[in-house]
Design an enzyme around this catalytic site. Sequence first.
Site, PDB file in Angstrom:
ATOM      1  N   GLY A  50       0.763  -1.388   0.148  1.00  0.00           N
ATOM      2  CA  GLY A  50       0.294   0.124  -0.036  1.00  0.00           C
ATOM      3  C   GLY A  50       0.559   1.300   0.186  1.00  0.00           C
ATOM      4  O   GLY A  50       0.609   2.230   0.107  1.00  0.00           O
ATOM      5  N   CYS A  51       1.944   1.114  -0.067  1.00  0.00           N
ATOM      6  CA  CYS A  51       2.732   2.017  -0.337  1.00  0.00           C
ATOM      7  C   CYS A  51       2.819   3.232  -1.443  1.00  0.00           C
ATOM      8  O   CYS A  51       3.174   3.000  -2.097  1.00  0.00           O
ATOM      9  CB  CYS A  51       4.727   1.790  -0.347  1.00  0.00           C
ATOM     10  SG  CYS A  51       5.805   3.062  -0.540  1.00  0.00           S
ATOM     11  N   GLY A  52       1.628   4.029  -1.156  1.00  0.00           N
ATOM     12  CA  GLY A  52       1.785   5.016  -2.368  1.00  0.00           C
ATOM     13  C   GLY A  52       2.666   5.204  -3.196  1.00  0.00           C
ATOM     14  O   GLY A  52       2.802   6.286  -4.639  1.00  0.00           O
TER      15      GLY A  52
END
Length: 266
Positions: free
Chosen positions: A110-112
């Site tokens: 989930g690391c944007g």
Amino acid sequence: MKQSRTRQVARWQVDQGSVSVLDEVAEEVPTALVYNGLSYAVMMTTPTDFEAFAYGFSLTEGVVKSADEILGIDVEYLPDSAGVSIEIEVTQRAAHRLGETRRTLAGRTGCGLCGIESIQQAIRPIASVPHAVNVSAESIDIAVRQLQSYQTLQRATGGAHAAAWCSLSGEIQKVFEDVGRHNAMDKLVGYLMQTSADIANGFVLISSRGSYEIVQKAAVLGVAQLVTLSAPTDLACRQAEAAGIRLIGFARPGRQVQYTQLNKEN
């Protein structure tokens, strides 16, 4: 695909020592987003709600501007639980836009910002929310007190975030869970986008800190009030002010902190 798996673990407690027990562990799988046959990103996600994730990710990444620019979505489960490929067909206009904004996001949960190639890409101009929402502290408290009962994956594993859409009176309407807070938010955005929800008549509650990217995703959808269970960052506060978002942090039963729109009636 399963959202969690059972594992044999050794649990230690000071008064019991080490005990062998069964434990539920949250699942995460590589999830590729492929637009018109071209691979764009690989995210680590909880293996559920892939269509909502595809819609939300496409909007918050700037690939599409509206749901009608997505012509079709096909979810392909790779052999031996190796992952998932989401094949997304978009209009030519969106495909052209994709070529201008393409970046490689690989690997982290989930690391944007993974794969960003320059500082200029990291902080994009934030959208301005066209309306105002001023939810009462009491309504926020109602939603906060309800949230845990909707977090089935979190209760089972202790390893998932939730993003919820709430009515102005504080009733939770829809919740998405994921190992990544950005993924949970994208799933919620995608659902609201697909269902043409009235964004002016609700607010988002998320079980994480208020990061810049959570604020940015809310602004893209037009969410005017964002509530987080943990702290916001200063950048998130500044971006929320720029977008016209009322940002509430440290929202727990019986307490909350308002960080922006302080000039408005609480």
